[in-house]
Design a protein around this motif. Sequence first.
Motif, PDB file in Angstrom:
ATOM      1  N   PHE A 278      -2.616  12.054 -13.032  1.00  0.00           N
ATOM      2  CA  PHE A 278      -1.707  12.928 -13.771  1.00  0.00           C
ATOM      3  C   PHE A 278      -0.510  12.176 -14.322  1.00  0.00           C
ATOM      4  O   PHE A 278      -0.004  11.220 -13.715  1.00  0.00           O
ATOM      5  CB  PHE A 278      -1.209  14.053 -12.854  1.00  0.00           C
ATOM      6  N   GLU A 279      -0.062  12.644 -15.485  1.00  0.00           N
ATOM      7  CA  GLU A 279       1.198  12.206 -16.069  1.00  0.00           C
ATOM      8  C   GLU A 279       2.096  13.421 -16.226  1.00  0.00           C
ATOM      9  O   GLU A 279       1.639  14.568 -16.103  1.00  0.00           O
ATOM     10  CB  GLU A 279       0.948  11.519 -17.414  1.00  0.00           C
ATOM     11  N   CYS A 280       3.358  13.167 -16.534  1.00  0.00           N
ATOM     12  CA  CYS A 280       4.338  14.254 -16.588  1.00  0.00           C
ATOM     13  C   CYS A 280       3.900  15.372 -17.528  1.00  0.00           C
ATOM     14  O   CYS A 280       4.003  16.562 -17.197  1.00  0.00           O
ATOM     15  CB  CYS A 280       5.690  13.689 -17.018  1.00  0.00           C
TER      16      CYS A 280
ATOM     17  N   ASP B 152       1.073  16.444 -18.253  1.00  0.00           N
ATOM     18  CA  ASP B 152      -0.064  17.230 -17.768  1.00  0.00           C
ATOM     19  C   ASP B 152       0.365  18.445 -16.951  1.00  0.00           C
ATOM     20  O   ASP B 152      -0.404  19.409 -16.819  1.00  0.00           O
ATOM     21  CB  ASP B 152      -0.988  16.361 -16.904  1.00  0.00           C
ATOM     22  N   ILE B 153       1.550  18.392 -16.380  1.00  0.00           N
ATOM     23  CA  ILE B 153       1.980  19.492 -15.508  1.00  0.00           C
ATOM     24  C   ILE B 153       3.180  20.255 -16.085  1.00  0.00           C
ATOM     25  O   ILE B 153       3.776  21.089 -15.414  1.00  0.00           O
ATOM     26  CB  ILE B 153       2.312  18.989 -14.083  1.00  0.00           C
TER      27      ILE B 153
ATOM     28  N   ASP C 130      -3.677  16.957  -5.539  1.00  0.00           N
ATOM     29  CA  ASP C 130      -3.077  16.656  -6.837  1.00  0.00           C
ATOM     30  C   ASP C 130      -1.583  16.386  -6.701  1.00  0.00           C
ATOM     31  O   ASP C 130      -1.020  15.548  -7.410  1.00  0.00           O
ATOM     32  CB  ASP C 130      -3.302  17.819  -7.807  1.00  0.00           C
TER      33      ASP C 130
ATOM     34  N   LYS D  38       0.064  12.927  -6.349  1.00  0.00           N
ATOM     35  CA  LYS D  38       0.136  12.084  -7.545  1.00  0.00           C
ATOM     36  C   LYS D  38       1.215  12.551  -8.526  1.00  0.00           C
ATOM     37  O   LYS D  38       1.459  11.876  -9.530  1.00  0.00           O
ATOM     38  CB  LYS D  38      -1.225  12.073  -8.261  1.00  0.00           C
ATOM     39  N   CYS D  39       1.824  13.700  -8.231  1.00  0.00           N
ATOM     40  CA  CYS D  39       2.782  14.282  -9.173  1.00  0.00           C
ATOM     41  C   CYS D  39       4.198  14.375  -8.610  1.00  0.00           C
ATOM     42  O   CYS D  39       5.102  14.874  -9.291  1.00  0.00           O
ATOM     43  CB  CYS D  39       2.320  15.682  -9.581  1.00  0.00           C
ATOM     44  N   THR D  40       4.386  13.909  -7.400  1.00  0.00           N
ATOM     45  CA  THR D  40       5.673  14.094  -6.715  1.00  0.00           C
ATOM     46  C   THR D  40       6.844  13.515  -7.493  1.00  0.00           C
ATOM     47  O   THR D  40       7.919  14.125  -7.584  1.00  0.00           O
ATOM     48  CB  THR D  40       5.621  13.457  -5.310  1.00  0.00           C
TER      49      THR D  40
ATOM     50  N   ALA E 205       7.750  15.858 -10.544  1.00  0.00           N
ATOM     51  CA  ALA E 205       7.696  17.318 -10.360  1.00  0.00           C
ATOM     52  C   ALA E 205       9.091  17.919 -10.448  1.00  0.00           C
ATOM     53  O   ALA E 205      10.097  17.274 -10.113  1.00  0.00           O
ATOM     54  CB  ALA E 205       7.059  17.655  -9.021  1.00  0.00           C
TER      55      ALA E 205
ATOM     56  N   HIS F  96       7.380  23.473  -9.610  1.00  0.00           N
ATOM     57  CA  HIS F  96       6.084  22.959  -9.166  1.00  0.00           C
ATOM     58  C   HIS F  96       5.893  23.163  -7.658  1.00  0.00           C
ATOM     59  O   HIS F  96       6.752  22.798  -6.858  1.00  0.00           O
ATOM     60  CB  HIS F  96       5.956  21.465  -9.511  1.00  0.00           C
TER      61      HIS F  96
END
Length: 330
Positions: free
Chosen positions: A274-276, A278-279, A293, A296-298, A301, A305
């Motif tokens: 994931f990249e920024c 994507d969320i 998931d 990988k996004c911490t 976020a 989130h």
Amino acid sequence: MKKTLARWAVDIWYKDAFLGILLLPFASIFSDIVRVRRFLYRKGVLKSHMLPVPVIVIGNITVGGTGKTPLIIWLAELLAKSGYKPGIISRGYGGKSEIWPQAVNENSNVTSVGDEALLIAKQTRLPLVVGPSRAESAKKLLAEFDCNVVLSDDGLQHYALNRDIEIAVVDGERRFGNGYCLPAGPLREPIERLSSVDFVVVNGEKYADHEFSMQLVGETAVNMKTGEQKPLQKFSGIECHALAGIGNPERFFKLLQLNGLTCLTHSFPDHYSFECDDIEFGDNKPVLMTEKDAVKCTQFAGNQHWFIPVTAFPEPALGQQFLGLLKQKT
């Protein structure tokens, strides 16, 4: 492109039987290679490394996620509570380290070691080593940590490491798709392989008496920025975004739906990086994701989130029979 290919494969394996039939000649070749390879290991032509402690392999015969990670965490906790000193090895899929094998802890870099390995390390706080060769990872684990039993995350087809107990996990909803081997279907090995494992655990409702059912329960959302915990049902009546980069995203979306949530869903391939962007969806609606998931996004976020940790609850008979078999092996 990767997302499109993943959806195309899933459609062939689980929805469009005709396309799978067209690929059957290739599936026959694949299954023959699998059988010959296993035969050569069984006869000792290809060497299998044996460890001085029991090895328990938790894997599956299908491509994609089936719920192995929560079961491994449950088994690790069961072993620790029962007086064993478990250690864990994993492929570290998605990890981009140039040095293998390597030890993993809760502070490891997810880009180096992979999402599942980091999640297991965070949940169990037990010794964990990852690398392409599970035999080499196991050697490092036993050399550097005090362990008397090894849990192998996946590796049912990694016959270079000898094993004492095999546990196969099956997706109770999708089962085996069209029943064909790769590339015509989702099978890594023919279905007959399940007759040789010690335990078949079904993520969902079991179909046969020899299977053990397992339920994954997630009732709490954890804010990725603040750590705040909130009952999942608190999001009921609020339109949310839900994203999942796991083997079967629909299972996660169904969990949210069963808790009364209304979500705009976003599916990604398993182990997606994931990249920024994507969320982020250009609004302030809550964004819910799996814990796998989330690791990988911490770093990017925000307050909107949240991740949903899940806990495995196998039927009690599994733990009793598993510990009984392990006692025999030791």
